[in-house]
Enzyme design. Structure first.
Site, mmCIF file in Angstrom:
data_model
loop_
_atom_site.group_PDB
_atom_site.id
_atom_site.type_symbol
_atom_site.label_atom_id
_atom_site.label_comp_id
_atom_site.label_asym_id
_atom_site.label_seq_id
_atom_site.Cartn_x
_atom_site.Cartn_y
_atom_site.Cartn_z
ATOM 1 N N ASP A 25 73.432 -31.166 26.304
ATOM 2 C CA ASP A 25 74.728 -31.114 26.736
ATOM 3 C C ASP A 25 75.060 -32.733 27.393
ATOM 4 O O ASP A 25 74.326 -33.389 27.719
ATOM 5 C CB ASP A 25 74.863 -29.954 27.985
ATOM 6 C CG ASP A 25 76.325 -30.167 28.580
ATOM 7 O OD1 ASP A 25 77.298 -30.130 27.887
ATOM 8 O OD2 ASP A 25 76.485 -29.938 29.788
ATOM 9 N N SER A 26 76.507 -32.855 27.796
ATOM 10 C CA SER A 26 76.973 -34.089 28.405
ATOM 11 C C SER A 26 76.007 -34.299 29.708
ATOM 12 O O SER A 26 76.002 -35.431 30.155
ATOM 13 C CB SER A 26 78.329 -34.181 28.428
ATOM 14 O OG SER A 26 78.630 -33.113 29.346
ATOM 15 N N CYS A 37 77.184 -27.710 24.344
ATOM 16 C CA CYS A 37 78.492 -28.338 24.913
ATOM 17 C C CYS A 37 79.403 -28.278 23.723
ATOM 18 O O CYS A 37 79.267 -28.530 22.529
ATOM 19 C CB CYS A 37 78.303 -29.986 25.010
ATOM 20 S SG CYS A 37 79.533 -30.865 25.408
ATOM 21 N N GLU A 75 81.408 -29.704 39.156
ATOM 22 C CA GLU A 75 80.423 -30.788 39.596
ATOM 23 C C GLU A 75 80.387 -31.232 41.020
ATOM 24 O O GLU A 75 79.389 -31.277 41.539
ATOM 25 C CB GLU A 75 80.481 -31.691 38.715
ATOM 26 C CG GLU A 75 80.386 -31.547 37.273
ATOM 27 C CD GLU A 75 79.047 -32.059 36.638
ATOM 28 O OE1 GLU A 75 78.462 -33.219 37.023
ATOM 29 O OE2 GLU A 75 78.604 -31.801 35.234
ATOM 30 N N CYS A 127 84.010 -24.327 27.518
ATOM 31 C CA CYS A 127 83.256 -25.536 27.986
ATOM 32 C C CYS A 127 82.081 -24.776 28.881
ATOM 33 O O CYS A 127 82.172 -23.726 29.362
ATOM 34 C CB CYS A 127 84.023 -26.146 29.092
ATOM 35 S SG CYS A 127 82.873 -27.268 30.057
ATOM 36 N N HIS A 162 80.363 -25.643 31.057
ATOM 37 C CA HIS A 162 80.353 -25.565 32.637
ATOM 38 C C HIS A 162 81.045 -24.145 33.384
ATOM 39 O O HIS A 162 80.831 -23.929 34.610
ATOM 40 C CB HIS A 162 81.305 -26.765 33.332
ATOM 41 C CG HIS A 162 80.572 -28.039 33.522
ATOM 42 N ND1 HIS A 162 79.961 -28.834 32.202
ATOM 43 C CD2 HIS A 162 79.928 -28.723 34.436
ATOM 44 C CE1 HIS A 162 79.662 -29.837 32.509
ATOM 45 N NE2 HIS A 162 79.528 -29.896 33.963
#
Ligand code: DGL
Length: 268
Positions: free
Chosen positions: A12-13, A75, A155, A187, A189
Site C-alpha cells: 500500500d502507499s 491500495c 492518519e 480506500c 484506510h
C-alpha cells in the site's frame, strides 16, 4: 509457478493496507505475510498514474525478491493505476491481485440498484469502479465521490470525534450519495471509520469494506491454484520506505495488534 510455503506479498502507499493484511491474517492464519508500505511517497491519492505505476513496479520487485507467491495491491489508488501493468509484467512469477476487482464482483452479485463509492482523487478520477461495474452489472447506478481529507484525517487519529464527524457529514451529505443502497469504501484506510460512516446513514446503507472481501478472494484463489501453505509459516515482516515512530503507532490501529515496522529504503 512454485507452490509451498512462499509468502504473501502485500503493499500500500502506507499503513492503510494493514486493514487488508489484518483480514488476511485472520482468514489465512497459516500464511506468512510480507508487507510493504510506501510511506516515503504517501499519499498515492494525489499522485499521477505514471508515478504510481513506477512505485508499484519497484515494490512488486521488492516483494518478489522475497519469493512472494502473491503480490496483492492493498491500495485502491495503486489498483486503479497499476494492476494491469503488474499483471502483464509479473503474472509468470506470482499471482497478482488487487482490491477493486473482488469488490466489483461482490457488489455485482448482490444486484444493488444504486451504489456509491468514495475514495482518493486518483481512484475516483480514474473511473475504474465505473468501468468495471458497468461491465459486471450494467443496470447498477454508481455515484462516485472523491473524499481526499479522509486519509490525512485518519492518519492523524481523528476518529469518532467532532472533527471527523464534521468532515464525514460534509462529504456524505453530497446529493450524489442520496438514495444509495450501499456504499463502497474505495480506500483501504476507510475501514477504520466504517462504523462512523454507517452511523451517518443511520445504518440504512450497507457499507462495503474491501478487507474481508479481498481476504476471502485470496483464500479462494490460493485454494484454486493449490497454493495454500501446508507447512510451517515464516514470521510476518512489515516494511515501510520511510520510518517514523508515528507510523509504528498508527500501524497498531490498522493491524489491530502491535507490529514491528522495519525501514526498507528501496528508493535510494
Ligand atoms: N490506502 C490508499 C487507497 O486505498 C489511499 C492512501 C493514499 O492516498 O495513499 O487508495
Amino acid at each position: 509457478m512454485e507452490t509451498g510455503n512462499r509468502p504473501i506479498g502485500i503493499f500500500d502507499s502506507g499503513v492503510g493496507g494493514l486493514t487488508v493484511a489484518h483480514a488476511i491474517r485472520q482468514t489465512l492464519p497459516g500464511e506468512q505475510i510480507i508487507y510493504f508500505g510506501d510511506t516515503a511517497h504517501l499519499p498515492y491519492g494525489d499522485k499521477s498514474e505514471e508515478a504510481i505505476r513506477g512505485y508499484s513496479k519497484r515494490i512488486a520487485e521488492f516483494l518478489l525478491g522475497y519469493d512472494a507467491k502473491v503480490v496483492l495491491i492493498a491500495c485502491n489508488s495503486a489498483s486503479a493505476s497499476a494492476y494491469e501493468n503488474l499483471l502483464a509484467e509479473y503474472s509468470n512469477k506470482a499471482l497478482i491481485l488487487d482490491v477493486i476487482n473482488p469488490v466489483v464482483e461482490y457488489v455485482a452479485a448482490r444486484h444493488f440498484e444504486r451504489l456509491g463509492v468514495i475514495g482518493t482523487k486518483r481512484t475516483i478520477s480514474s473511473g475504474t469502479y465505473e468501468k468495471k461495474l458497468h461491465e459486471a452489472a450494467p443496470g447498477t447506478v454508481l455515484s462516485s465521490l472523491a473524499t481526499p481529507l479522509l486519509v490525512p484525517m485518519i492518519e492523524e487519529g481523528f476518529i469518532f470525534d467532532d472533527i471527523s464527524n464534521a468532515i464525514i457529514r460534509t462529504y456524505l451529505s453530497d446529493t450524489r450519495l442520496q438514495k444509495i443502497n450501499a456504499l463502497i469504501l474505495g480506500c483501504t484506510h476507510y475501514p477504520i471509520i466504517r462504523n462512523q460512516i454507517s452511523k451517518f446513514f443511520n445504518f440504512n446503507v450497507e457499507v462495503i469494506d474491501s478487507a474481508r472481501i479481498v481476504a476471502a478472494r485470496l483464500r479462494e484463489t490460493l485454494e484454486r491454484h493449490n497454493m495454500v501453505n501446508r507447512g510451517e509459516a515464516g514470521e510476518d515482516l512489515f516494511f515501510i520506505s520511510d520510518y517514523t515512530e508515528y507510523f509504528e503507532k498508527i500501524a497498531r490501529m490498522f493491524f489491530e495488534s502491535s507490529i514491528n515496522l522495519q525501514k526498507a529504503d528501496i528508493w535510494s
